[in-house]
Design a protein around this motif. Structure first.
Motif, short mmCIF file in Angstrom:
data_model
loop_
_atom_site.label_atom_id
_atom_site.label_comp_id
_atom_site.label_asym_id
_atom_site.label_seq_id
_atom_site.Cartn_x
_atom_site.Cartn_y
_atom_site.Cartn_z
N ALA A 149 0.70 -1.33 0.03
CA ALA A 149 0.12 0.07 -0.07
C ALA A 149 0.88 1.34 -0.12
O ALA A 149 0.36 2.08 0.78
CB ALA A 149 -0.93 0.17 1.15
N GLY A 150 1.80 1.28 -0.84
CA GLY A 150 2.74 2.47 -1.04
C GLY A 150 2.07 3.64 -1.42
O GLY A 150 1.30 3.37 -2.24
N PRO A 151 2.54 4.95 -1.32
CA PRO A 151 2.18 5.77 -1.75
C PRO A 151 2.51 6.12 -3.19
O PRO A 151 3.43 5.75 -3.72
CB PRO A 151 2.99 7.20 -1.11
CG PRO A 151 4.05 6.46 -0.65
CD PRO A 151 3.96 5.23 -0.39
N VAL A 152 1.31 6.74 -4.00
CA VAL A 152 1.66 7.08 -5.47
C VAL A 152 1.31 8.56 -5.63
O VAL A 152 0.64 9.13 -4.84
CB VAL A 152 0.46 5.93 -5.98
CG1 VAL A 152 0.86 4.65 -6.03
CG2 VAL A 152 -0.68 6.32 -5.90
N TYR A 157 1.71 6.57 -10.28
CA TYR A 157 3.16 5.91 -10.25
C TYR A 157 3.59 5.86 -8.82
O TYR A 157 3.45 6.94 -7.92
CB TYR A 157 4.05 6.76 -10.84
CG TYR A 157 3.71 6.63 -12.46
CD1 TYR A 157 4.17 5.60 -13.08
CD2 TYR A 157 3.05 7.74 -13.21
CE1 TYR A 157 3.88 5.54 -14.66
CE2 TYR A 157 2.83 7.54 -14.47
CZ TYR A 157 3.10 6.56 -15.23
OH TYR A 157 2.76 6.08 -16.51
N ALA A 158 4.17 5.02 -8.43
CA ALA A 158 4.76 4.76 -7.06
C ALA A 158 5.87 6.03 -6.82
O ALA A 158 6.87 6.11 -7.76
CB ALA A 158 5.29 3.50 -6.87
N LEU A 159 5.75 6.28 -5.62
CA LEU A 159 7.01 7.34 -5.27
C LEU A 159 8.06 6.72 -4.84
O LEU A 159 8.03 5.70 -4.33
CB LEU A 159 6.24 8.22 -4.17
CG LEU A 159 4.94 8.90 -4.47
CD1 LEU A 159 4.70 9.72 -3.21
CD2 LEU A 159 5.46 10.02 -5.38
N PRO A 160 9.12 7.53 -4.95
CA PRO A 160 10.44 6.93 -4.30
C PRO A 160 10.45 6.84 -3.06
O PRO A 160 9.55 7.57 -2.19
CB PRO A 160 11.63 7.85 -4.87
CG PRO A 160 10.85 8.71 -6.09
CD PRO A 160 9.19 8.77 -5.54
N TYR A 161 11.46 6.19 -2.16
CA TYR A 161 11.57 6.28 -0.98
C TYR A 161 11.95 7.84 -0.18
O TYR A 161 12.54 8.27 -0.97
CB TYR A 161 12.31 5.21 -0.33
CG TYR A 161 12.04 3.92 -0.79
CD1 TYR A 161 10.64 3.43 -0.69
CD2 TYR A 161 13.09 2.86 -1.30
CE1 TYR A 161 10.31 2.24 -0.81
CE2 TYR A 161 12.74 1.53 -1.57
CZ TYR A 161 11.31 1.05 -1.52
OH TYR A 161 10.94 -0.12 -2.07
N GLY A 171 -2.40 9.33 -3.14
CA GLY A 171 -3.21 8.09 -2.70
C GLY A 171 -2.17 7.06 -2.52
O GLY A 171 -0.81 7.21 -2.27
N LEU A 172 -2.96 5.66 -2.20
CA LEU A 172 -2.14 4.70 -1.92
C LEU A 172 -2.43 3.57 -3.19
O LEU A 172 -3.38 3.66 -3.83
CB LEU A 172 -2.56 4.01 -0.69
CG LEU A 172 -2.34 4.87 0.57
CD1 LEU A 172 -2.74 4.02 1.79
CD2 LEU A 172 -0.96 5.04 0.81
#
Length: 370
Positions: A149-152, A157-161, A171-172
């Motif tokens: 459930a990483g942030p987008v 698109y998935a965000l970097p760390y 969103g997630l």
């Protein structure tokens, strides 16, 4: 005389168990007939699993996880009955980074998510997460990514760390894979997520954040907290006590339906410390730096409060002491001794902490032993 020795770790030098052993050895040099009871403690930070594993037994499951920069590191999950215990510092700890590597704008809590996933896979019905000593400021975004459930961003698109990119979170990616496990956050702080007393302002500089970083991180976490509130339906998440723990990991655990408990309160209950306090004549506790944060729910304050309520004298032995006499006394501290003062040098206190503790404890025994 029965002396209860229950310190926290001396961060960067000695574990809680090593501190207790050194103090007991020094006391016995002067008063060999006294009984020294060693009960090393943790408030949820580094040493949490070691302390509970010694007291509870259970099964320790090794886990391959990653550090705050994504490098492989060894972790473990402690299983005791249907409850699993996880130490965030094993994956997110500040001690895992060099001074030059500390940068909370890019560090991640992803490794903690791997530990949580392992606890879930092990069949736990409840997972207690010890929070403290972290190098991250990402509000648990990395942890959520490891759970699916990483942030987008707005385009999906998935965000970097890291904490700084959370200012673009929209969103997630999905729902966290937790199989309805109950979550408990064991923490030594009650700070909210945002603002003057929030994660970025209070703890960011300790993790390598500049003043400009602090302001940008606080704004980024404000954006991400809104994402969490919408995703999990938790109003006022950022202001909840404990949301700012471990760089905001507390907020993510609260969003997932977790509850916050006192780390030192939980540990003392699980190891039966109240009965030891009832039988003691003197209490010795301590930590690396005894300062204003120590009086806000950490080990030393928790033990001093319990000693005060029983009318027991409580001595704090620390690497350094930055509290005033009145505020320490109000918390229940009878006397405070610092290794920096004992040696007359910070460098020697850091280089020879065990020796310093033995020497201070030997002197204490001469003053307090019957």
């Amino acid at each position: 005389m029965r002396v209860l020795i229950c310190p926290d770790k001396f961060a960067g030098t000695l574990s809680a168990a090593e501190v207790a052993t050194a103090v007991a050895a020094g006391w016995r040099e002067t008063a060999p007939g006294d009984e020294c009871v060693q009960r090393p403690l943790s408030d949820g930070g580094p040493g949490f699993i070691e302390v509970l594993g010694t007291a509870l037994g259970g099964r320790r499951v090794p886990v391959r996880t990653v550090d705050p920069l994504g490098r492989p590191v060894a972790g473990e999950v402690l299983l005791a009955g249907t409850t699993a215990y996880v130490e965030s510092a094993q994956a997110c700890g500040l001690h895992l980074l060099t001074e030059e590597e500390r940068n909370p704008t890019v560090t991640t809590s992803y490794g903690l998510g791997l530990l949580l996933a392992a606890a879930v896979e092990a069949g736990a019905a409840e997972v207690v997460v010890g929070l403290g000593g972290s190098a991250v400021n990402d509000a648990g975004a990395g942890m959520l990514a490891a759970l699916g459930a990483g942030p987008v961003d707005a385009s999906g698109y998935a965000l970097p760390y890291g904490g700084l990119v959370l200012g673009t979170a929209a969103g997630l990616a999905g729902s966290p894979q937790l199989r309805q496990v109950r979550l408990v956050a064991a923490t030594d702080v009650d700070n909210p997520l945002l603002g003057l007393h929030g994660a970025s302002n209070v703890f960011g500089p300790q993790k390598g954040a500049s003043r400009d970083d602090v302001l940008r991180l606080d704004a980024a976490l404000e954006c991400f907290s809104a994402v969490l509130e919408k995703a999990f339906g938790v109003a006022g998440l950022a202001a909840l006590p404990g949301a700012g723990a471990a760089g905001g990991i507390g907020a993510a655990l609260l969003a997932l339906g977790g509850r916050v408990v006192s780390g030192i309160g939980l540990v003392t209950q699980l190891i039966g410390l109240d009965a030891e306090l009832d039988a003691a004549d003197l209490v010795i506790t301590g930590e690396g730096s005894f300062d204003h944060q120590s009086l806000r729910g950490k080990v030393t304050a928790g033990i001093a409060n319990k000693a005060r309520d029983r009318g027991l004298p409580c001595v704090v032995v620390a690497g350094r002491n930055e509290t005033g006499y009145r505020e320490a006394a109000a918390a229940g501290v009878t006397e405070t001794y610092a290794l920096v003062e004992h040696f007359g040098s910070t460098d020697r206190a850091l280089a020879e902490p065990a020796r310093g503790l033995r020497e201070v404890a030997a002197r204490l025994a001469g003053q307090w032993s019957r």
